[in-house]
Scaffold this active site. Structure first.
Site, short mmCIF file in Angstrom:
data_model
loop_
_atom_site.label_atom_id
_atom_site.label_comp_id
_atom_site.label_asym_id
_atom_site.label_seq_id
_atom_site.Cartn_x
_atom_site.Cartn_y
_atom_site.Cartn_z
N GLY A 145 54.92 -7.33 53.92
CA GLY A 145 54.73 -6.03 54.56
C GLY A 145 53.86 -6.12 55.80
O GLY A 145 54.25 -5.69 56.87
N MET B 91 49.81 -8.06 57.43
CA MET B 91 48.77 -9.06 57.23
C MET B 91 47.48 -8.64 57.92
O MET B 91 47.47 -8.24 59.08
CB MET B 91 49.27 -10.41 57.78
CG MET B 91 48.29 -11.54 57.64
SD MET B 91 47.88 -11.86 55.90
CE MET B 91 46.20 -12.41 56.09
N ASN C 47 44.86 -10.02 59.29
CA ASN C 47 44.10 -10.89 60.19
C ASN C 47 42.97 -10.13 60.87
O ASN C 47 43.15 -9.01 61.34
CB ASN C 47 45.02 -11.45 61.28
CG ASN C 47 46.35 -11.89 60.74
OD1 ASN C 47 46.41 -12.79 59.92
ND2 ASN C 47 47.41 -11.24 61.16
N GLU D 288 45.74 -2.72 54.89
CA GLU D 288 45.33 -3.82 55.77
C GLU D 288 43.98 -3.52 56.41
O GLU D 288 43.13 -4.39 56.55
CB GLU D 288 46.38 -4.10 56.85
CG GLU D 288 47.80 -4.34 56.32
CD GLU D 288 47.90 -5.36 55.22
OE1 GLU D 288 47.05 -6.28 55.13
OE2 GLU D 288 48.83 -5.25 54.38
ZN ZN Z 1 46.53 -7.07 50.72
#
Ligand code: ZN
Length: 850
Positions: free
Chosen positions: A254, A256, A258, A291
Site C-alpha cells: 500500500g 511506505m 520512509n 504511514e
Molecule cells: Zn505500517
C-alpha cells in the site's frame, strides 16, 4: 518444510551488530541501466557485540571500488554481501557500486516506475542499493546527494543545497536503512503547510505525475488531520521541516513510511470523486494516517530485528483504527475491523500459514507482512488498552516514547513500559505475541435465585509447530439485559485467564440475557448456544452496537448453515428481524448497511469444516444467493423505501454521513435488483456523477448478466485512468457467475491493457478471482490452474507479489478429495519449478508441509 530450509533465520539466534554506524554519506549518479552509488560510512565497534566480524549486506551489486580510511581495499565478496578485516576502532568505509534500476522488476531497492526513479527498502531492500549493515538495529543519520537531470530530486530529511543537475538532503534523525528513500522524476507537487503544536512550520508536498494533480486534495487534508490528531491524542509532533509523499504506479504494497518521504502506491493516495469510491477515500485517509503515524511508532522508535515487526505495525494499525473511528464512526469501524479480522486473519490462523504475531523463524521476511502481524497485532494493543484503561495506556505510551526514542527495541521492551507504568504483570499476556491460533471461548450459563453465573472455557486449536496451547488472558466485555430489553448490568470487562472460569452476577430480579464479547473485546471465536429468539432479541435491544450487529450476523450464519447442511429454506424470522433493524431510522445508515451484508462464503466454508463436514463451495454460493433473493422478496417495500429516501443529493462529499447513505442505498439496490430487475441500477449508472454510484450500479448490472453495454461504456470512459481500469478488470471477475469466473479472468489476461507486471493490475484480476470463492474453487480446477500459471509467470520478475498471492490456495485442506488433489497438484507444480524464488518456495512449502 520451512523447519529444514537451510536459509531459515531464527529469533533465538539474534546477536548485536559488530559495528555501529555514526554517519552515512551517499551520492547517486542516476542512469537507467548503470546508476552509480558512492557511499561513505563511518563505523565504530559496538561495545555490546561479541565479535568483530565486519560483514555488509549486498545483493545484485557490481562493486567498482572500496576503501578503508582512504586506502583501497579488496573485500571478500561472499553470498549476500562482503567481508573485510576491519580495525577494532572507528573507521570510514567507502564504496562505489553500480546497479541497474531499469531492469529491477521486483520493485525492491532502486527501480523505475513510469519513467521515474524510486526506492523501496523495507524490509531488506537497501542491500540492493549499496553495501551496508542492512538490519534495523543499526541506526544512523544520512546525507544524500542525487545527481540527475530529472527536475525533482527527493530524499529523506530536510533539503540542503541544490543546483543544476543535483540536490542534497540531510536527515538528522538516526534511522535504519529500511527507512531510506530516494525519488527522481518529472513530478509536480500539490503543496500545503502545517503548523505544529510548538509553532513550527512544516512544508507539505504530495508529488504526482502532472495528469494526477487533480487527485491530491483529499490525501493532503488527510495528512493534516493525521498530524493534528497525533498531537492531540498522543502528544506526538512532527520533527522535520518538510513532509513529502510521492505516488508511484508500480508498488508491491500500500505505502511506505520512509522518514520524511513516504512513498505510496498511487491507489492508496490518489482520489477524486469521479475516479474513487467512498471505500477508496476511507482507505486512503487510513493509509495516509498509518504511514504518518509511523513517524513515531516505527521511525523514532524502531524494531531491533524483523521478528519484532508487530511492534511497529500492530501499534500503528491500532493507531490508524483509532483515528478512523474518531474521524468517522467507532461502531462502524469496529465492525469493519472485525469483519476483516475474521475473513483474513482467522482464515490464516486456521490454516497452514498460521504463525505467532511475533514469529520465531522465517525464510523470507517479506512473507511475514501478514494480517496476523498487522491486524491481530493491533488487536493485542487494543486488549492491552482495555486491560490497563485509557489512563494507564497513555502513561505507558508516554514512557515508551520517552525511554526508547532513537532506539531499536523489542516486544519485551514494549510490555515492560506497560508493566512499569501500570504495575500490572503481563507475563501471561505476553502469550498473545508468541502463541499462534485463534482461541475459542465456550460459554455456559447458570441461573438460580437471583444469581446469574457465566462460565467461560477457552481452548486454542493446534497450529503448525505449536500443538500444546496455554491459556491466554482474554478480556471479555459483558453486559446483561433484562427480558424487557433494558440493560441491567452495563458493560464490564471479565478477565478470563484460566482454562475455565466462572463469573457471578448477584441480585438480579429475572434471568438476564447476556451480551458477550461486546465491542469484539478480544480476537477470539465465541462459542455460545443461543436460540434464534435470543439473537433476534439482541438484534433489537442490545445497547452495544457491535453486538447488535453481531446478533444479526449470527442469525444469518445460523440460517445459512441450516440451508446448506439441512436443506432448510431461508429463515423468515431472521428476515423479519433484519427488516425491522434496517428500517429503524434511529440507526446510522452506515451501520444498517453492515447489517445487510451476509457472512462471506469463505467464513461459511470454515464454519462447516470446523463442524466436521466438507464444505461445498457451490452449495454455499447458492445458499447465500437464495437467502439474498428471499430477503429481497420479503423486504421489497422496506428496501425500496430505503433506496428512495436515503439518496444523497447535492455535490459529492466523501465524508462519513454521505458515504453511509450511499452504502445503505447501494446495499438495498443490489438486493432489490434480484427480484425487480436492473432498471434502477441502469438509471443510477446513467445519472451517476461519482465513482461510488457508478461502480455500484455497474456491479449490480454485471451480476444480473445485463451489464454488457455499461461495461463497454465504462471502458471507453476510463481507458486512460489506470486506477479506474483496475476496478473494471476486477469487477468482471468478482461479479462473474462461479462457472464463468476463470474463463473471464483468462480472457481479461489477453486484453491489451492487462499490464501484468503492474502489481495493481495483476491483483485486480487474480485477487478478484481468488475472492470469487465459488468461482475459484469451481470443480473443474480451471481457476486453480490459471492462477498457478500466472504465478509461475510472475515469480521470476516479482517474487514478493507472487508469494503473497499464493495464499489463495491456503484453505485447500478443507475441501473434498477432488479439489484437494487439484490444488495439491498446482502447489506441487509451483514448488518443483526450477529457480523458484525464495519467497514463493517458502509459502508453497508451508502450505504443502503441514
Ligand atoms: Zn505500517
Amino acid at each position: 518444510m520451512t523447519q529444514h530450509d537451510p536459509r531459515t533465520v531464527y529469533l533465538k539466534d539474534y546477536t548485536p551488530p559488530a559495528y555501529l554506524v555514526d554517519e552515512v554519506r551517499l551520492t547517486f549518479r542516476l542512469a537507467p541501466h548503470a546508476t552509480r552509488v558512492l557511499s561513505e560510512i563511518r563505523f565504530r565497534p559496538n561495545p555490546e557485540a561479541a565479535s568483530r566480524d565486519f560483514f555488509l549486506h549486498g545483493e545484485g551489486l557490481k562493486l567498482i571500488s572500496a576503501q578503508l580510511d582512504g586506502a583501497k581495499v579488496e573485500p571478500e565478496l561472499v553470498e549476500g554481501g562482503l567481508r573485510l578485516d576491519a580495525p577494532d576502532a572507528p573507521f570510514t568505509f567507502a564504496a562505489e557500486v553500480e546497479i541497474d534500476p531499469e531492469n529491477n522488476t521486483a520493485l525492491e531497492g532502486l527501480y523505475r516506475s513510469s519513467g521515474m526513479y524510486c526506492t523501496q527498502c523495507e524490509a531488506e531492500g537497501f542491500r540492493k542499493i549499496t553495501y551496508y549493515p542492512d538490519r534495523p538495529d543499526v541506526m544512523a543519520p544520512f546525507h544524500v546527494r542525487i545527481e540527475s537531470d530529472a527536475p525533482v530530486l527527493l530524499s529523506n530529511g530536510n533539503p540542503g543545497e541544490r543546483g543544476e543537475g543535483f540536490a542534497e538532503w540531510s536527515d538528522p534523525w538516526p534511522k535504519p536503512a529500511y527507512l531510506f528513500a530516494l525519488v527522481a522524476g518529472d513530478l509536480v507537487a500539490h503543496s500545503d503547510s502545517f503548523t505544529t503544536m510548538s509553532g513550527r512550520e512544516v512544508a507539505l508536498k504530495l508529488w504526482v505525475r502532472e495528469a494526477d494533480i487533480g487527485k491530491c486534495a483529499f490525501g493532503m487534508e488527510a495528512l493534516k488531520k493525521s498530524m493534528r490528531w497525533d498531537e492531540e491524542t498522543y502528544g506526538r509532533e512532527y520533527d522535520l521541516d518538510v513532509f513529502n509523499i510521492v505516488a508511484v504506479d508500480d508498488f508491491n504494497m500500500g505505502a511506505m513510511e520512509n522518514k520524511g518521504l513516504n512513498i505510496f502506491n498511487s491507489s492508496a493516495v490518489l482520489a477524486s470523486p469521479e475516479t474513487a469510491t467512498d471505500a477508496d477515500f476511507e482507505r486512503i485517509e487510513a493509509i495516509i494516517a498509518h504511514e504518518y503515524f509511523h513517524n513515531w511508532t516505527g521511525n523514532r522508535v524502531t524494531c531491533r530485528d524483523w521478528f519484532q515487526l508487530c511492534l511497529k505495525e500492530g501499534l500503528t494499525v491500532f493507531r490508524d483504527q483509532q483515528f478512523t473511528g474518531d474521524m468517522r464512526s467507532h461502531a462502524v469501524k469496529r465492525i469493519d475491523d472485525a469483519m476483516l479480522l475474521r475473513a483474513a486473519q482467522f482464515r490464516e490462523d486456521n490454516g497452514p500459514l498460521a504463525h505467532p504475531v511475533r514469529p520465531e523463524s522465517f525464510v523470507e521476511i517479506n512473507n511475514f507482512y501478514t494480517v496476523t502481524v498487522y491486524e491481530k497485532g493491533a488487536e493485542i494493543v487494543g486488549m492491552l488498552k482495555r486491560l490497563v484503561g485509557d489512563e494507564g495506556y497513555r502513561k505507558a505510551l508516554d514512557l515508551y516514547f520517552e525511554r526508547h526514542d532513537g532506539q531499536a527495541v523489542t516486544i519485551e521492551d514494549w510490555l515492560k513500559v506497560f508493566e512499569e507504568a501500570t504495575g500490572r504483570d503481563l507475563g501471561q499476556f505476553a502469550r498473545w505475541y508468541h502463541q499462534a491460533g485463534t482461541p475459542r471461548v465456550h460459554v455456559a450459563e447458570d441461573w438460580s435465585e437471583g444469581r446469574y453465573t457465566l462460565t467461560l472455557r477457552q481452548e486454542t486449536p493446534p497450529t503448525p509447530g505449536q500443538s500444546d496451547k496455554q491459556p491466554m488472558v482474554i478480556p471479555v466485555a459483558v453486559g446483561l439485559l433484562n427480558p424487557n430489553g433494558d440493560e441491567v448490568v452495563p458493560t464490564r470487562v471479565l478477565e478470563l485467564t484460566e482454562k475455565e472460569q466462572s463469573f457471578a452476577f448477584e441480585g438480579l430480579a429475572a434471568r438476564p440475557v447476556p451480551s458477550i464479547l461486546r465491542g469484539f473485546s478480544a480476537p477470539v471465536i465465541l462459542r455460545q448456544v443461543q436460540t434464534d429468539e435470543t439473537r433476534a432479541f439482541l438484534l433489537a435491544h442490545d445497547t452495544d452496537p457491535f453486538n447488535k450487529w453481531e446478533a444479526g450476523r449470527d442469525l444469518a450464519r445460523a440460517g445459512l448453515l441450516a440451508m446448506i447442511e439441512k436443506g432448510d429454506g431461508p429463515d423468515a424470522g431472521y428476515i423479519d428481524a433484519l427488516g425491522r433493524a434496517v428500517a429503524d431510522e434511529s440507526l446510522d445508515p452506515a451501520f444498517r448497511a453492515r447489517l445487510l451484508a451476509l457472512p462471506g462464503e469463505d467464513e461459511l466454508a470454515q464454519a462447516i469444516f470446523e463442524a466436521g463436514q466438507t464444505p461445498d463451495p457451490t452449495a454455499i454460493f447458492e445458499a447465500r444467493e437464495a437467502l439474498r433473493h428471499a430477503i429481497a422478496d420479503r423486504l421489497g417495500d422496506v428496501l425500496a423505501r430505503l433506496y428512495d429516501t436515503h439518496q444523497v443529493t447535492g455535490p459529492y462529499s466523501p465524508e462519513a454521513g454521505d458515504a453511509g447513505r450511499r452504502a445503505l442505498t447501494n446495499a438495498a439496490l443490489s438486493l432489490l435488483s434480484l427480484t425487480q430487475g436492473g432498471d434502477r441500477a441502469r438509471a443510477q449508472y446513467r445519472e451517476a456523477d461519482n465513482m461510488t454510484q457508478q461502480i455500484a450500479a455497474l456491479g449490480v448490472l454485471v451480476k444480473l448478466g445485463e451489464g454488457a453495454a455499461e461495461l463497454k461504456a465504462f471502458e471507453d470512459q476510463w481507458r486512460h485512468e489506470r486506477l479506474v481500469m483496475n476496478k473494471w478488470f476486477g469487477l468482471q471477475v468478482g461479479a462473474a457467475k462461479p462457472e464463468a469466473a476463470a474463463g473471464i479472468a483468462e480472457e481479461l489476461t489477453r486484453h491489451p491493457d492487462f499490464d501484468w507486471k503492474n502489481p495493481n493490475r495483476f491483483r485486480a484480476v487474480f485477487g478478484a478471482l481468488a475472492g470469487n470463492t465459488a468461482g475459484f474453487h469451481d470443480a473443474s480446477g480451471a481457476g486453480y490452474r490459471l492462477l498457478a500459471d500466472w504465478l509461475l509467470k510472475l515469480d521470476p520478475l516479482n517474487p514478493q507479489t507472487t508469494a503473497r498471492m499464493t495464499q489463495a490456495f491456503s484453505t485447500w485442506k478443507r475441501y473434498d478429495e477432488g479439489r484437494k488433489r487439484l490444488i495439491r497438484g498446482e502447489l506441487e507444480r509451483i514448488f518443483e519449478t526450477q529457480g523458484l524464488s525464495r519467497d514463493t518456495s517458502e509459502m508453497v512449502g508451508r502450505m504443502l508441509a503441514d
